[in-house]
Design an enzyme around this catalytic site. Structure first.
Site, PDB file in Angstrom:
ATOM      1  N   ASP A 104       0.841  -1.205   0.000  1.00 52.93           N
ATOM      2  CA  ASP A 104       0.000   0.000   0.000  1.00 52.93           C
ATOM      3  C   ASP A 104       0.874   1.253   0.000  1.00 52.93           C
ATOM      4  O   ASP A 104       0.537   2.280  -0.594  1.00 52.93           O
ATOM      5  CB  ASP A 104      -0.924  -0.016   1.235  1.00 52.93           C
ATOM      6  CG  ASP A 104      -2.250   0.704   1.006  1.00 52.93           C
ATOM      7  OD1 ASP A 104      -2.359   1.458   0.029  1.00 52.93           O
ATOM      8  OD2 ASP A 104      -3.176   0.526   1.819  1.00 52.93           O
ATOM      9  N   HIS A 164      -8.629  -1.948   8.171  1.00 58.57           N
ATOM     10  CA  HIS A 164      -7.573  -1.252   7.419  1.00 58.57           C
ATOM     11  C   HIS A 164      -7.931   0.234   7.381  1.00 58.57           C
ATOM     12  O   HIS A 164      -8.866   0.628   6.701  1.00 58.57           O
ATOM     13  CB  HIS A 164      -7.545  -1.876   6.021  1.00 58.57           C
ATOM     14  CG  HIS A 164      -6.623  -1.257   5.020  1.00 58.57           C
ATOM     15  ND1 HIS A 164      -5.536  -1.926   4.499  1.00 58.57           N
ATOM     16  CD2 HIS A 164      -6.632  -0.047   4.391  1.00 58.57           C
ATOM     17  CE1 HIS A 164      -4.933  -1.163   3.600  1.00 58.57           C
ATOM     18  NE2 HIS A 164      -5.573  -0.007   3.519  1.00 58.57           N
ATOM     19  N   HIS A 215      -6.813   4.388   7.046  1.00 59.96           N
ATOM     20  CA  HIS A 215      -5.859   5.427   6.633  1.00 59.96           C
ATOM     21  C   HIS A 215      -6.037   6.611   7.579  1.00 59.96           C
ATOM     22  O   HIS A 215      -7.131   6.879   8.059  1.00 59.96           O
ATOM     23  CB  HIS A 215      -6.102   5.849   5.183  1.00 59.96           C
ATOM     24  CG  HIS A 215      -5.566   4.848   4.209  1.00 59.96           C
ATOM     25  ND1 HIS A 215      -4.428   5.053   3.476  1.00 59.96           N
ATOM     26  CD2 HIS A 215      -5.998   3.605   3.891  1.00 59.96           C
ATOM     27  CE1 HIS A 215      -4.186   3.988   2.730  1.00 59.96           C
ATOM     28  NE2 HIS A 215      -5.117   3.088   2.950  1.00 59.96           N
ATOM     29  N   CYS A 217      -3.853   5.375  -2.103  1.00 58.00           N
ATOM     30  CA  CYS A 217      -4.363   4.707  -3.283  1.00 58.00           C
ATOM     31  C   CYS A 217      -4.245   5.691  -4.438  1.00 58.00           C
ATOM     32  O   CYS A 217      -4.741   6.813  -4.350  1.00 58.00           O
ATOM     33  CB  CYS A 217      -5.815   4.291  -3.068  1.00 58.00           C
ATOM     34  SG  CYS A 217      -6.574   3.628  -4.551  1.00 58.00           S
ATOM     35  N   ASN A 272      -1.493   5.021   5.465  1.00 55.26           N
ATOM     36  CA  ASN A 272      -2.150   4.083   6.381  1.00 55.26           C
ATOM     37  C   ASN A 272      -1.833   4.508   7.806  1.00 55.26           C
ATOM     38  O   ASN A 272      -0.878   5.245   8.039  1.00 55.26           O
ATOM     39  CB  ASN A 272      -1.561   2.678   6.187  1.00 55.26           C
ATOM     40  CG  ASN A 272      -1.867   2.105   4.827  1.00 55.26           C
ATOM     41  OD1 ASN A 272      -1.226   2.436   3.850  1.00 55.26           O
ATOM     42  ND2 ASN A 272      -2.864   1.259   4.770  1.00 55.26           N
TER      43      ASN A 272
HETATM   44  N1  COA Z   1      -0.081  -8.928 -14.129  1.00 59.42           N
HETATM   45  C1  COA Z   1       0.652  -8.526 -15.181  1.00 59.42           C
HETATM   46  N2  COA Z   1       0.136  -7.914 -16.236  1.00 59.42           N
HETATM   47  C2  COA Z   1      -1.189  -7.713 -16.242  1.00 59.42           C
HETATM   48  C3  COA Z   1      -1.997  -8.117 -15.198  1.00 59.42           C
HETATM   49  C4  COA Z   1      -1.399  -8.748 -14.086  1.00 59.42           C
HETATM   50  N3  COA Z   1      -2.090  -9.133 -13.036  1.00 59.42           N
HETATM   51  N4  COA Z   1      -3.272  -7.792 -15.489  1.00 59.42           N
HETATM   52  C5  COA Z   1      -3.257  -7.190 -16.682  1.00 59.42           C
HETATM   53  N5  COA Z   1      -1.997  -7.145 -17.144  1.00 59.42           N
HETATM   54  C6  COA Z   1      -1.523  -6.534 -18.377  1.00 59.42           C
HETATM   55  C7  COA Z   1      -2.114  -7.161 -19.583  1.00 59.42           C
HETATM   56  O1  COA Z   1      -1.347  -8.250 -20.005  1.00 59.42           O
HETATM   57  C8  COA Z   1      -2.066  -6.037 -20.585  1.00 59.42           C
HETATM   58  O2  COA Z   1      -0.758  -5.885 -21.070  1.00 59.42           O
HETATM   59  P1  COA Z   1      -0.473  -5.421 -22.578  1.00 59.42           P
HETATM   60  O3  COA Z   1      -1.001  -4.018 -22.656  1.00 59.42           O
HETATM   61  O4  COA Z   1       1.002  -5.505 -22.677  1.00 59.42           O
HETATM   62  O5  COA Z   1      -1.241  -6.379 -23.423  1.00 59.42           O
HETATM   63  C9  COA Z   1      -2.337  -4.814 -19.728  1.00 59.42           C
HETATM   64  O6  COA Z   1      -1.957  -5.182 -18.399  1.00 59.42           O
HETATM   65  C10 COA Z   1      -3.791  -4.401 -19.737  1.00 59.42           C
HETATM   66  O7  COA Z   1      -4.576  -5.535 -19.451  1.00 59.42           O
HETATM   67  P2  COA Z   1      -6.173  -5.503 -19.311  1.00 59.42           P
HETATM   68  O8  COA Z   1      -6.639  -6.893 -19.115  1.00 59.42           O
HETATM   69  O9  COA Z   1      -6.759  -4.691 -20.413  1.00 59.42           O
HETATM   70  O10 COA Z   1      -6.361  -4.831 -17.939  1.00 59.42           O
HETATM   71  P3  COA Z   1      -6.629  -3.300 -17.587  1.00 59.42           P
HETATM   72  O11 COA Z   1      -5.758  -2.379 -18.343  1.00 59.42           O
HETATM   73  O12 COA Z   1      -8.081  -3.086 -17.576  1.00 59.42           O
HETATM   74  O13 COA Z   1      -6.052  -3.321 -16.114  1.00 59.42           O
HETATM   75  C11 COA Z   1      -5.890  -4.108 -13.854  1.00 59.42           C
HETATM   76  C12 COA Z   1      -6.720  -3.988 -15.095  1.00 59.42           C
HETATM   77  C13 COA Z   1      -6.790  -4.188 -12.650  1.00 59.42           C
HETATM   78  C14 COA Z   1      -5.035  -5.352 -13.947  1.00 59.42           C
HETATM   79  C15 COA Z   1      -4.931  -2.908 -13.739  1.00 59.42           C
HETATM   80  O14 COA Z   1      -5.669  -1.717 -13.868  1.00 59.42           O
HETATM   81  C16 COA Z   1      -4.227  -2.881 -12.439  1.00 59.42           C
HETATM   82  O15 COA Z   1      -3.366  -3.704 -12.162  1.00 59.42           O
HETATM   83  N6  COA Z   1      -4.535  -1.891 -11.599  1.00 59.42           N
HETATM   84  C17 COA Z   1      -3.946  -1.768 -10.318  1.00 59.42           C
HETATM   85  C18 COA Z   1      -5.018  -1.580  -9.313  1.00 59.42           C
HETATM   86  C19 COA Z   1      -4.381  -1.425  -7.974  1.00 59.42           C
HETATM   87  O16 COA Z   1      -3.553  -2.195  -7.555  1.00 59.42           O
HETATM   88  N7  COA Z   1      -4.766  -0.350  -7.279  1.00 59.42           N
HETATM   89  C20 COA Z   1      -4.253  -0.046  -6.014  1.00 59.42           C
HETATM   90  C21 COA Z   1      -4.831  -0.932  -4.965  1.00 59.42           C
HETATM   91  S1  COA Z   1      -6.161  -0.161  -4.091  1.00 59.42           S
HETATM   92 ZN    ZN Z   2      -5.206   1.228   1.859  1.00 61.52          ZN
END
Ligand code: COA
Ligand code: ZN
Length: 325
Positions: free
Chosen positions: A21, A212, A214, A245, A254
């Site tokens: 986080d 959890h 913040h 976030c 946090n």
């Molecule tokens: N690990 C590695 N690569 C990943 C992945 C994962 N878990 N999930 C998606 N990808 C990659 C895909 O392979 C794709 O790659 P490319 O562009 O090279 O083909 C790209 O990410 C987009 O994939 P897609 O399925 O279209 O997902 P998205 O763009 O809608 O993303 C999430 C979705 C959720 C995976 C992404 O937005 C994310 O990881 N967000 C982080 C959210 C987070 O942790 N927030 C903070 C916590 S509160």
């Molecule tokens: Zn948090």
């Protein structure tokens, strides 16, 4: 009812989330070997659980693009649960492959926040996470689900309790082991925390329940104490008070691990944590992230870290005593 001694001996589990986080927010990339060394230091502090990293898309969270290496190369200490955030099946496969002890799934109880953070409706998230839960179950890896915005959404305002409990119940029905109620942007307040914690405890006595918080509005420690009084015994905290976030406006750190452990120890709770080692670990952060940390304990020291008397103290006392005669 005695309030003074109620902490005596009660076990409270502290779960470190700073390396996930916290570091996910940092502009400066922390070198992989420094992350591993930091987690290895944390492993020897007595923490119950460490959220090591997240197996998200490296484009979405570049700060944690080294998730596999970190998870594989840390030195596991028996008794510590090494968990990681997983957003989808792809992430679950990577986490399982890297021998993660527990998968932490996230979705928001607020439709707006879920769309902003995960680019899906809640229903789409739930369907996708159902598949993740099945993947984890097939590999016999326990699952915890972290529900965001339980105590309020920065865009929608209060989230109805039936929404919170409805989404939580769906995951309990899938057979997950743990639920975390997240105050993603510091909107929770103590009486609300007490009511929701009590209700969750009564409804799911067999679920490992985590709170959890913040500290966005300075209510973090008050919320922890309210949750403890209402039956909670597990908290996500972050060393130095790092955290936030990237998709939640106004999000800040946090609740700070060493501040919470310091307060709980004074009150007689058993956190199992060696505070000196924890403070030592927190002090490693500033050079790694390139800025100071919010931690009041790093700044001010512990309650009984006494200060030397002023250099002119003897002269001041002499003069004061002379005036007495
Ligand atoms: N690990 C590695 N690569 C990943 C992945 C994962 N878990 N999930 C998606 N990808 C990659 C895909 O392979 C794709 O790659 P490319 O562009 O090279 O083909 C790209 O990410 C987009 O994939 P897609 O399925 O279209 O997902 P998205 O763009 O809608 O993303 C999430 C979705 C959720 C995976 C992404 O937005 C994310 O990881 N967000 C982080 C959210 C987070 O942790 N927030 C903070 C916590 S509160
Ligand atoms: Zn948090």
């Amino acid at each position: 009812m005695s309030h003074t001694w109620q902490g005596a001996g009660r076990r409270i589990h502290i779960q470190e989330v700073g390396t996930r986080d916290g570091l996910q927010m940092e502009a400066q990339f922390v070198p992989t070997e420094d992350k591993i060394a930091l987690i290895d230091a944390l492993s020897h502090t007595g923490l119950a659980k460490i959220e090591v990293t997240s197996f998200t898309s490296p484009k979405a969270i570049p700060a944690l693009r080294d998730a596999e290496i970190v998870m594989r190369e840390i030195a596991r200490v028996p008794g510590v649960v090494y968990t990681a955030l997983v957003p989808n099946v792809r992430g679950a496969e990577r986490a399982i492959e890297s021998k993660t002890d527990e998968l932490n799934l996230v979705m928001s109880t607020s439709e707006t926040h879920n769309l902003a953070n995960l680019r899906m409706t809640r229903k789409q998230s739930f369907n996708s996470l159902t598949e993740v839960v099945r993947t984890a179950q097939a590999a016999q890896v326990p699952v915890n689900v972290s529900l965001s915005c339980v105590f309020g959404c920065p865009m929608e305002g209060d989230v109805a309790e039936h929404e919170v409990f409805g989404w939580a119940q769906r995951f309990v029905d899938l057979g997950v082991q743990g639920l975390t109620l997240c105050d993603t942007t510091g909107m929770a307040y103590p009486t609300q925390v007490a009511a929701i914690t009590r209700a969750a405890r009564e409804r799911w006595p067999g679920i490992e329940l985590t709170l959890h918080f913040h500290n966005t509005r300075g209510m973090g420690l008050a919320n922890v104490l309210a949750a403890i009084d209402a039956g909670a015994d597990r908290f996500d905290t972050s060393i130095g008070g790092l955290g936030g976030c990237p998709y939640a406006p106004g999000a800040t750190g946090n609740v700070c691990s060493e501040e919470i452990v310091h307060a709980l120890q004074l009150m007689g709770y058993d956190t199992g944590v060696d505070l000196d080692r924890l403070i030592h670990a927190a002090k490693r952060l500033p050079p790694l992230i390139g800025h100071e940390v919010p931690s009041q304990i790093v700044k001010a020291g512990r309650r009984l870290d006494l200060h030397p008397m002023p250099t002119d103290f003897d002269a001041v006392r002499e003069r004061a005593l002379a005036r007495e005669h």
